[in-house]
Design an enzyme around this catalytic site. Sequence first.
Site, PDB file in Angstrom:
ATOM      1  N   HIS A 244       6.783   4.242  12.562  1.00 16.60           N
ATOM      2  CA  HIS A 244       6.827   4.203  11.096  1.00 16.60           C
ATOM      3  C   HIS A 244       7.894   5.201  10.644  1.00 16.60           C
ATOM      4  CE1 HIS A 244       4.479   3.808   7.143  1.00 16.60           C
ATOM      5  NE2 HIS A 244       5.410   4.718   6.887  1.00 16.60           N
TER       6      HIS A 244
ATOM      7  N   HIS B 224      10.953   6.683   8.033  1.00 13.88           N
ATOM      8  CA  HIS B 224      11.526   6.788   6.697  1.00 13.88           C
ATOM      9  C   HIS B 224      13.028   6.988   6.843  1.00 13.88           C
ATOM     10  CE1 HIS B 224       7.805   7.443   4.025  1.00 13.88           C
ATOM     11  NE2 HIS B 224       7.372   7.062   5.215  1.00 13.88           N
TER      12      HIS B 224
ATOM     13  N   CYS C 210       5.888   9.547  -0.091  1.00 16.15           N
ATOM     14  CA  CYS C 210       4.606  10.166   0.205  1.00 16.15           C
ATOM     15  C   CYS C 210       4.274  11.140  -0.918  1.00 16.15           C
ATOM     16  CB  CYS C 210       4.640  10.900   1.543  1.00 16.15           C
ATOM     17  SG  CYS C 210       3.083  11.755   1.896  1.00 16.15           S
TER      18      CYS C 210
ATOM     19  N   ASN D 260      10.467   4.117   2.774  1.00 16.33           N
ATOM     20  CA  ASN D 260      10.259   3.596   4.118  1.00 16.33           C
ATOM     21  C   ASN D 260      11.460   2.769   4.566  1.00 16.33           C
ATOM     22  OD1 ASN D 260       7.307   4.135   4.834  1.00 16.33           O
ATOM     23  ND2 ASN D 260       7.100   3.238   2.793  1.00 16.33           N
TER      24      ASN D 260
ATOM     25  N   ARG E 252       0.841  -1.204   0.000  1.00 18.53           N
ATOM     26  CA  ARG E 252       0.000   0.000   0.000  1.00 18.53           C
ATOM     27  C   ARG E 252       0.873   1.250   0.000  1.00 18.53           C
ATOM     28  NH1 ARG E 252      -0.569   4.615   2.834  1.00 18.53           N
ATOM     29  NH2 ARG E 252      -0.302   3.495   4.798  1.00 18.53           N
ATOM     30  N   ASP E 253       1.523   1.538   1.090  1.00 14.71           N
ATOM     31  CA  ASP E 253       2.363   2.724   1.185  1.00 14.71           C
ATOM     32  C   ASP E 253       3.530   2.641   0.204  1.00 14.71           C
ATOM     33  OD1 ASP E 253       3.275   5.140   2.151  1.00 14.71           O
ATOM     34  OD2 ASP E 253       4.222   4.299   3.929  1.00 14.71           O
TER      35      ASP E 253
END
Length: 311
Positions: free
Chosen positions: A218, A220, A251, A260, A26-27
């Site tokens: 989460h 990066h 993003c 990520n 997804r991300d």
Amino acid sequence: MTTGLPMTVADPSLPARVRIHEVGARDGLQNEKTAVPTAVKAEFVRRLAAAGLDTVEATSFVHPKWVPQLADAEELFPLVRDLPVRLPVLVPNERGLDRALALGAREIAVFASATESFAKANLNRTVDEALALFAPTVTRAIEAGLKVRGYLSMCFGDPWEGAVPIEQVVRVTKALAEMGCDELSLGDTIGVATPGHVQALLTALNEAGVPTSRIAVHFHDTYGQALSNTLAALRHGVTTVDASAGGLGGCPYAKSATGNLATEDLVWMLDGLGIETGVDLAALTATSGWMAEQLGRPSPSRTVRALSHKE
């Protein structure tokens, strides 16, 4: 020559097990310049599950106008929903929740911001307006028996506002907790956090009544700090870490956000610390190598690169 496995030196002060919340499908894919075929996405999710990841975020039920790369959510989710793993999906509002419920989703996530600038860029609302939008979505999801995760972006820095005051992050995190979110994922969206900052935020959240057991992190890797920040969170007792297979992602609303934390890099570190994850590193590396071939470029994950060139 590498053996493909790190030497294990356990640290009893760290958690015995960590749950990896895999966000690659997804991300990781939402920022691709061209849409990945649905069949490839489904195979990616299957391979991630087969590698031992028990939580694989599958897709996002946002309007295709905003994230066209995930416009195939209705086609994708039925292809993977019977896998024996957790398959959370992102929903932006009640309409997104309706779409997710219609396909049998059992876990959702909502996406808030700690800063006004990002809330405006991502949701076209103020922070408080966005929280008000999420409230009925979260309530309905809980009433339907779903687990709800609350993502919080820009917890450490914002490309427009700079450093984000810790009390500002605490306020929005508490609002998501009081709304009923089971889990709260603290996002370092542009990768500017450092270990001391991580420790200070987690301490402040505990002092404000948010227990570590409800917190995920989460990170990066913009400045190469994702693993050190993760270790700081683990030392504080955090046991859920978001990561993206192959280091995919960014993003679309924060151009300075890079990939990520790579799941393979995380697993290599956790394996070396003797922390259980249930993940087969070789299978995961092969999956990320396969996905890199589908995308037509090498994986940014250092571990994928190292193990792929093992002699």
